[in-house]
Design a protein around this motif. Structure first.
Motif, short mmCIF file in Angstrom:
data_model
loop_
_atom_site.label_atom_id
_atom_site.label_comp_id
_atom_site.label_asym_id
_atom_site.label_seq_id
_atom_site.Cartn_x
_atom_site.Cartn_y
_atom_site.Cartn_z
N TRP A 82 -103.01 40.23 -46.15
CA TRP A 82 -102.40 40.09 -44.82
C TRP A 82 -100.88 40.04 -44.93
CZ3 TRP A 82 -103.60 35.06 -41.52
CH2 TRP A 82 -102.87 35.11 -40.32
N ASN A 83 -100.35 39.19 -45.85
CA ASN A 83 -98.89 39.01 -45.91
C ASN A 83 -98.16 40.27 -46.35
OD1 ASN A 83 -99.64 38.88 -48.60
ND2 ASN A 83 -99.00 36.76 -48.92
N TYR A 84 -98.87 41.21 -46.94
CA TYR A 84 -98.29 42.47 -47.38
C TYR A 84 -98.06 43.39 -46.18
CZ TYR A 84 -98.12 46.40 -50.83
OH TYR A 84 -97.78 47.45 -51.65
N HIS A 85 -98.87 43.21 -45.15
CA HIS A 85 -98.82 44.10 -43.99
C HIS A 85 -98.19 43.47 -42.76
CE1 HIS A 85 -101.13 47.24 -45.95
NE2 HIS A 85 -102.00 46.34 -46.35
N GLU A 86 -98.09 42.14 -42.72
CA GLU A 86 -97.41 41.49 -41.58
C GLU A 86 -96.34 40.58 -42.15
OE1 GLU A 86 -99.96 39.56 -38.63
OE2 GLU A 86 -98.23 39.06 -37.37
N PRO A 87 -95.22 41.18 -42.65
CA PRO A 87 -94.21 40.38 -43.36
C PRO A 87 -93.55 39.33 -42.47
CG PRO A 87 -93.43 42.64 -42.99
CD PRO A 87 -94.89 42.62 -42.63
N LEU A 88 -93.45 39.60 -41.17
CA LEU A 88 -92.93 38.62 -40.22
C LEU A 88 -93.88 38.63 -39.03
CD1 LEU A 88 -89.13 39.57 -40.34
CD2 LEU A 88 -90.17 37.47 -41.22
N PRO A 89 -93.94 37.54 -38.27
CA PRO A 89 -94.92 37.51 -37.17
C PRO A 89 -94.77 38.71 -36.24
CG PRO A 89 -93.78 35.39 -37.39
CD PRO A 89 -93.12 36.33 -38.34
N GLY A 90 -95.85 39.46 -36.07
CA GLY A 90 -95.82 40.59 -35.15
C GLY A 90 -95.12 41.83 -35.69
N VAL A 91 -94.63 41.78 -36.93
CA VAL A 91 -93.99 42.95 -37.56
C VAL A 91 -94.96 43.50 -38.60
CG1 VAL A 91 -92.03 43.73 -38.95
CG2 VAL A 91 -91.71 41.95 -37.22
N TYR A 92 -95.37 44.75 -38.42
CA TYR A 92 -96.41 45.30 -39.28
C TYR A 92 -95.85 46.39 -40.17
CZ TYR A 92 -99.14 42.61 -36.09
OH TYR A 92 -99.62 41.56 -35.37
N ASP A 93 -96.38 46.50 -41.38
CA ASP A 93 -95.92 47.52 -42.32
C ASP A 93 -97.14 48.19 -42.96
OD1 ASP A 93 -94.74 49.09 -44.23
OD2 ASP A 93 -93.42 47.53 -45.04
N PHE A 94 -97.37 49.43 -42.57
CA PHE A 94 -98.46 50.22 -43.15
C PHE A 94 -97.90 51.53 -43.71
CE2 PHE A 94 -100.68 47.53 -40.05
CZ PHE A 94 -101.75 47.07 -40.81
N ALA A 95 -96.63 51.50 -44.16
CA ALA A 95 -96.00 52.74 -44.62
C ALA A 95 -96.00 52.78 -46.15
CB ALA A 95 -94.58 52.81 -44.09
N GLY A 96 -95.90 53.98 -46.71
CA GLY A 96 -95.70 54.16 -48.15
C GLY A 96 -96.78 53.51 -48.98
N ASP A 97 -96.37 52.64 -49.92
CA ASP A 97 -97.33 51.94 -50.78
C ASP A 97 -98.28 51.05 -49.98
OD1 ASP A 97 -96.41 52.97 -53.17
OD2 ASP A 97 -95.13 51.26 -53.66
N ARG A 98 -97.93 50.75 -48.72
CA ARG A 98 -98.76 49.85 -47.90
C ARG A 98 -99.66 50.62 -46.94
NH1 ARG A 98 -94.84 44.58 -47.60
NH2 ARG A 98 -93.47 45.35 -49.20
N ASP A 99 -99.79 51.92 -47.14
CA ASP A 99 -100.59 52.73 -46.23
C ASP A 99 -102.06 52.62 -46.62
OD1 ASP A 99 -101.76 54.62 -44.64
OD2 ASP A 99 -100.22 56.14 -44.96
N VAL A 100 -102.68 51.54 -46.18
CA VAL A 100 -104.06 51.26 -46.60
C VAL A 100 -105.02 52.35 -46.08
CG1 VAL A 100 -104.40 49.63 -44.69
CG2 VAL A 100 -105.91 49.53 -46.65
N GLU A 101 -104.69 52.95 -44.94
CA GLU A 101 -105.58 54.01 -44.44
C GLU A 101 -105.55 55.23 -45.36
OE1 GLU A 101 -106.26 54.20 -39.95
OE2 GLU A 101 -104.15 53.60 -40.15
N ALA A 102 -104.36 55.57 -45.87
CA ALA A 102 -104.28 56.70 -46.81
C ALA A 102 -105.07 56.38 -48.07
CB ALA A 102 -102.82 56.98 -47.16
#
Ligand SMILES: *[C@@H]1O[C@H](CO)[C@@H](O)[C@H](O)[C@H]1NC(C)=O
Ligand SMILES: *[C@@H]1O[C@H](CO)[C@@H](O)[C@H](O)[C@H]1NC(C)=O
Ligand SMILES: *[C@@H]1O[C@H](CO)[C@@H](O)[C@H](O)[C@H]1NC(C)=O
Ligand SMILES: *[C@@H]1O[C@H](CO)[C@@H](O)[C@H](O)[C@H]1NC(C)=O
Ligand SMILES: *[C@@H]1O[C@H](CO)[C@@H](O)[C@H](O)[C@H]1NC(C)=O
Length: 632
Positions: A82-102
């Motif tokens: 979770w903390n890898y993808h929501e680094p701050l409350p309500g801020v989401y990161d699914f890009a690059g190395d964090r693209d879990v869908e890819a």
């Protein structure tokens, strides 16, 4: 007697009708009669391996998954931090190395099924077990419970994550066969069924009624008591040291019927700084696997196939004292940190071949490694505070925690002035459990290190107005057990002969951001002379030949610090404490045909000739004797 044509046609029609009616076309279910899973109606068991996509650089995902597939595995088990993808409350990161869908797309492309573990708590020896440290901005929050503040954060995360998962469920044409709820919840003190029930409701609402939901717990009765819930299939975890009959017997206490499942069969173990390198013999791992497969069980091997460690993510444990996990998550795993097959991998593959056919084709071999050497330039950390803390310091009468100033990871510098002349050595100290986790003390020069559960006082001298700096390092939040509300920084007052020091300037440092943005190569810092003790940066460049091979960096004569190459944070080195002596560098972070920038932050003291060596293999097991470690 041969069947007449009309009878045959009828039979075919009947079969067609039967497969269309029940069970439905794509299904993955529990069979309580035959004690197995059923996939599309047929009996099924899986042989799976864990992969932490967050610990593998994206360019290596396909390589690692292919090697897992070639090992004969039918599925992979995947944690989502979770903390890898929501680094701050309500801020989401699914890009690059964090693209879990890819990443999930790749698993499907390679023909692997997925057992998904979306948490919200995952442990995984990951910072705070995957929970975001910003939850602690509300200091009295009760994590992993029905505390409304915690549940609200969980629900808003699940509403972002699970809609990405739903179309990938097996029933909907995807490759995710089952989803784990929480993780080893029975090992947590709260034992809050209301929380598990809430999660069950949210998972059902967001994923639908068909998906198989399960839990995983240790085999002790109290773990299974607090970790399981009606409506969640209970599985267990245990390693090769356990008696298979007794361990599955424990699962049978809570699930009298249904498939036997070991969700974490430990093929190796993690390392802590300052302890011996963990290892588990291939023979025992292979024998245990064979025993379980003979019982018809479904198995996931933990964590066999990895890993790139990357800061700030390694967590810590609390067993009598704070124990940070090493940078490397090699785990003595079947596939090494560099993705090379080991003897253990081949032993496991041989066992698997007795139970299901292996894919055709060779296992990709170990890759070549690169090994040049280079020397470096120097800049004192205190001389570059303006670059590392562009917003300037926060003023406070007494120290504030990382959480109070909303710093999540890394380092904070605490600065004050001596209030009086100290001609005879005075004790600079902090109450127990208030240095979280290491404080590097500078007063005119580097004076030494204060450490959580270690040395918490130093003797100092100085004059009125001398600047006292204490650089506080977060070594990773505890990822397991009751103490996961793990606040960082100076949690209490620093005192001089028991009188609290006041009037602090607190600098939250953004070292990672500065290095990612090209510092200090872009703007060379002011160089200072003097001795090489205390926190300082060392920088240099090196060229790679035609191919960007993987490599390992060794730190001869260095003490403790962090390494970046081309802005990529490769983690902590700490050869003084061991056991890990090298850091893995994946070839994917290196440039070909132009210089690679290397940045080292050394915290305690570099050798007089600051030299790094590149090796073609890792060194994991060099632990100092106890007496040497204590005088360090
Ligand atoms: C495992 O436990 C069972 C039941 O307690 C016992 O009968 C068996 O001997 C044990 N096996 C081993 C290898 O210790
Ligand atoms: C690592 O070193 C320790 C201490 O020297 C030793 O006890 C242990 O067996 C070693 N482990 C391996 C895997 O070599
Ligand atoms: C860790 O948790 C245990 C059990 O709740 C508690 O007794 C102990 O004081 C905690 N330690 C710290 C350092 O918070
Ligand atoms: C620090 O000391 C001051 C003055 O004695 C006191 O009011 C304050 O509570 C202390 N802070 C902590 C975290 O103990
Ligand atoms: C590497 O350093 C050069 C200057 O030496 C700088 O121009 C470049 O931006 C740096 N690249 C990275 C990725 O840090």
């Amino acid at each position: 007697r041969r069947m007449g044509l009309p009878a045959l046609t009828l039979l075919l029609v009947a079969r067609l009708l039967h497969t269309q009616a029940s069970p439905p076309v794509r299904s993955f279910q529990l069979d309580y009669e035959e004690d197995c899973f059923r996939k599309d109606g047929a009996p099924f068991r899986y042989i799976s391996g864990s992969i932490h996509y967050a610990r593998v650089p994206r360019p290596a995902w396909r390589d690692r998954l292919l090697k897992m597939y070639m090992s004969g595995l039918s599925a992979v088990q995947v944690y989502i931090p979770w903390n890898y993808h929501e680094p701050l409350p309500g801020v989401y990161d699914f890009a690059g190395d964090r693209d879990v869908e890819a990443f999930l797309d790749l698993t499907a492309e390679l023909g692997l099924l997925v057992i998904l573990r979306p948490g919200p708590y995952i442990c995984a020896e990951w910072e705070m077990g995957g929970l975001p440290a910003w939850l602690l901005w509300k200091p009295d929050i009760i994590l992993r419970s029905s505390d409304p503040a915690y549940l609200a954060a969980v629900d808003s995360w699940l509403h972002v994550l699970l809609p990405k998962i739903k179309p990938r469920l097996y029933q909907h044409g995807g490759n995710i066969i089952s989803v784990q709820v929480e993780n080893e919840y029975g090992s947590y003190y709260a034992c809050d069924y209301g929380y598990l029930r809430h999660l069950l409701g949210s998972f059902r609402a967001l994923l639908g009624s068909e998906v198989l939901l399960f839990t995983t717990d240790g085999t002790r009765a109290e773990e299974l008591r607090c970790g399981t819930l009606q409506g969640l299939y209970a599985t267990v975890d245990f390693g090769p040291g356990s008696n298979v009959t007794e361990a599955f017997g424990a699962q049978r206490q809570v699930e009298p019927k249904g498939p036997l499942v070991n969700s974490e069969y430990y093929t190796g173990w993690l390392d802590y700084w300052g302890e011996a390198h963990a290892s588990t013999s291939s023979v025992r791992v292979a024998q245990g696997l064979e025993d379980m497969l003979q019982l018809g069980a479904s198995i996931n091997m933990q964590s066999p196939f990895l890993q790139l460690p990357s800061l700030p993510w390694p967590g810590a444990d609390f067993k009598d004292q704070y124990k940070p996990v090493t940078t490397s998550y090699d785990y003595d795993a079947p596939l090494s940190e560099a993705g090379d097959p080991t003897e253990k991998l081949f032993a496991i593959r041989t066992v698997i071949s007795k139970f299901q056919p292996l894919p055709v084709g060779p296992m990709p071999p170990a890759t070549p490694k690169y090994h040049p050497s280079l020397s470096l330039q120097y800049a004192d950390l205190l001389d570059v505070l303006d670059v590392l803390c562009p917003s300037g310091p926060i003023q406070s009468q007494f120290p504030l925690t990382f959480e109070a100033i909303k710093q999540i990871h890394g380092f904070v510098l605490y600065r004050t002035q001596l209030p009086r002349d100290v001609l005879d050595p005075a004790t600079l100290g902090a109450p127990p459990h208030s240095i979280c986790d290491r404080g590097y003390v500078m007063l005119q020069k580097y004076r030494g290190t204060l450490e959580r559960d270690g040395q918490t006082a130093l003797h100092v001298t100085g004059s009125t107005g001398d600047t006292l700096d204490v650089l506080l390092e977060n070594m990773g939040r505890i990822s397991f057990g009751a103490n996961i509300s793990d606040f960082k920084g100076l949690l209490g007052n620093l005192s001089l002969d028991s009188s609290p020091l006041r009037n602090w300037l607190i600098y939250p440092l953004a070292i990672d951001t500065a290095v990612q943005q090209g510092w200090p190569h872009a703007a060379l810092p002011k160089l200072s002379s003097g001795d090489r003790a205390g926190p300082a940066f060392y920088t240099g460049t090196f060229e790679t030949p035609g191919i960007a091979w993987d490599t390992f960096v060794k730190f001869p004569g260095w003490s403790k610090g962090q390494l970046w190459i081309n802005g990529f944070n490769l983690g902590r080195y700490w050869p003084l404490r061991g056991p890990q002596q090298t850091l893995f560098v994946p070839g994917s972070v290196l440039h070909i045909g132009r210089p690679n920038n290397i940045t080292v932050l050394e915290l305690e003291g570099a050798p007089s000739t600051p030299l790094l060596l590149f090796l073609d293999r890792p060194l994991f097991n060099r632990t100092l004797s106890h007496s040497t470690a204590a005088t360090e």
